[in-house]
Scaffold this motif. Structure first.
Motif, PDB file in Angstrom:
ATOM      1  N   PHE A 110       0.905  -1.159  -0.057  1.00  0.00           N
ATOM      2  CA  PHE A 110      -0.057  -0.042   0.243  1.00  0.00           C
ATOM      3  C   PHE A 110       0.760   1.344   0.019  1.00  0.00           C
ATOM      4  O   PHE A 110       0.536   2.304  -0.908  1.00  0.00           O
ATOM      5  N   ASN A 111       2.032   1.565   0.670  1.00  0.00           N
ATOM      6  CA  ASN A 111       2.922   2.504   0.613  1.00  0.00           C
ATOM      7  C   ASN A 111       3.549   2.731  -0.714  1.00  0.00           C
ATOM      8  O   ASN A 111       3.630   3.585  -0.979  1.00  0.00           O
ATOM      9  N   LEU A 112       4.074   1.315  -1.256  1.00  0.00           N
ATOM     10  CA  LEU A 112       4.728   1.600  -2.390  1.00  0.00           C
ATOM     11  C   LEU A 112       3.549   2.230  -3.337  1.00  0.00           C
ATOM     12  O   LEU A 112       3.939   2.917  -4.268  1.00  0.00           O
ATOM     13  N   LEU A 113       2.327   1.544  -3.335  1.00  0.00           N
ATOM     14  CA  LEU A 113       1.244   2.125  -4.252  1.00  0.00           C
ATOM     15  C   LEU A 113       1.248   3.724  -4.212  1.00  0.00           C
ATOM     16  O   LEU A 113       1.088   4.376  -5.247  1.00  0.00           O
ATOM     17  N   GLU A 114       0.866   4.226  -2.978  1.00  0.00           N
ATOM     18  CA  GLU A 114       0.923   5.654  -2.682  1.00  0.00           C
ATOM     19  C   GLU A 114       1.891   6.612  -3.175  1.00  0.00           C
ATOM     20  O   GLU A 114       1.929   7.321  -3.565  1.00  0.00           O
TER      21      GLU A 114
ATOM     22  N   LEU B 140       4.941   9.928  -7.079  1.00  0.00           N
ATOM     23  CA  LEU B 140       6.151   9.883  -8.149  1.00  0.00           C
ATOM     24  C   LEU B 140       5.380  10.068  -9.208  1.00  0.00           C
ATOM     25  O   LEU B 140       6.062  10.884 -10.208  1.00  0.00           O
ATOM     26  N   ARG B 141       4.397   9.509  -9.671  1.00  0.00           N
ATOM     27  CA  ARG B 141       3.830   9.668 -11.183  1.00  0.00           C
ATOM     28  C   ARG B 141       3.256  10.933 -11.342  1.00  0.00           C
ATOM     29  O   ARG B 141       3.544  11.821 -12.322  1.00  0.00           O
ATOM     30  N   GLN B 142       2.588  11.607 -10.178  1.00  0.00           N
ATOM     31  CA  GLN B 142       1.882  12.927 -10.246  1.00  0.00           C
ATOM     32  C   GLN B 142       3.235  13.909 -10.335  1.00  0.00           C
ATOM     33  O   GLN B 142       3.214  14.846 -11.262  1.00  0.00           O
TER      34      GLN B 142
END
Length: 290
Positions: A73-77, A82-84
């Protein structure tokens, strides 16, 4: 000597038990290595205690799964952030490239201003293109300079390469430019190589101009540069207009069809220059007044 009661009697001592179990362990090890009779028993015991092992490892398994879920979950967040940030950086980078290109174009226009004002009696006004018409057959643009900025009908419009068109309609804060490529627009020109004068006209195509009604034996070659002749007083002399691309001869006609490409970025500009001829004051002699 007193004898201890039966319920206080002790068995073999710790040392004796150590030796006994050590010997028993050694015998089992030797038997397992040499005779190998306990393999089946070990398999049965392992099968029987496997469910118990799974039950014993259940808390550890649940802990690992919860930890992996939290990490995932932390990696997804973090990945979303990072993508934004990457998209924002890309936007800034694109803006930077656009500003860099615009800055380079403005420097070229500044150089053109200095060259024109030094070589001719001409003043320039920097203007920005507001919009172009949606009609693909209308070769016109609208600038953000108008009557309030002392723009007048007939003034020439150029970029850092050459002539773009002419002011044909003015409003208080904007003006309309008819481009070179408009089929109803013509510019007096001359061949730079031999000073041959003619008139170049638009054909309605973005990258095509045409010299009309010239005889077949006229001294014009592909690659000749056509510049403004200054005749008519609209365009200052010597500004590049077009380059001759091809010459077509029709045996049944007395004239040649000379196709040229415009030098200026007729459809690739954002800022342009508006030229105004400075007419010097001429003193009238006293004799003429009388």
């Amino acid at each position: 000597m007193k004898i201890a009661p039966p319920f206080f009697r002790h068995g073999p001592g710790p040392f004796a038990k150590l030796i006994l179990f050590t010997c028993l362990s050694c015998l089992l090890i030797v038997e397992d290595l040499r005779v190998k009779r306990f393999h089946e028993i070990r398999q049965i015991i392992g099968t029987v205690i496997f469910p118990l092992q799974r039950i014993a490892y259940t808390p550890t398994f649940i802990y690992d799964e919860v930890r992996n879920f939290i990490v995932h979950f932390n990696l997804l967040e973090e990945n979303a952030k990072l993508r934004q940030q990457f998209l924002e950086n890309q936007e800034y980078l694109l803006r930077f490239h656009a500003l860099e290109a615009e800055n380079a174009k403005l420097r070229e226009l500044l150089g053109a201003i200095e060259r024109i004002e030094k070589s001719t009696e001409t003043k320039t006004v920097l203007a920005e293109i507001l919009y172009t018409p949606r009609d693909p057959f209308s070769h016109k643009i609208t600038l953000n300079k108008g009557i309030y900025h002392k723009v007048q009908l007939g003034q020439a419009v150029i970029d850092d390469k050459g002539v773009i068109g002419q002011i044909t309609r003015i409003y208080p804060f904007s003006s309309e430019v008819t481009l070179l490529t408009d089929k109803n627009h013509s510019v007096p020109v001359q061949v730079l190589r031999n000073s041959l004068r003619s008139v170049i006209s638009g054909t309605g195509k973005n990258n095509e101009l045409e010299l009309r009604y010239l005889s077949i034996n006229i001294d014009i070659q592909p690659g000749d540069l056509l510049v403004t002749s200054g005749i008519g007083g609209v365009y200052p002399p010597g500004i590049p207009v077009a380059v001759v691309e091809k010459i077509e001869h029709n045996p049944s006609d007395d004239f040649s069809r000379i196709v040229s490409n415009p030098v200026a970025g007729v459809d690739r500009n954002r800022q342009v220059l508006i030229l105004s001829m400075v007419q010097p004051l001429v003193k009238i002699p006293a004799e003429a007044k009388n």
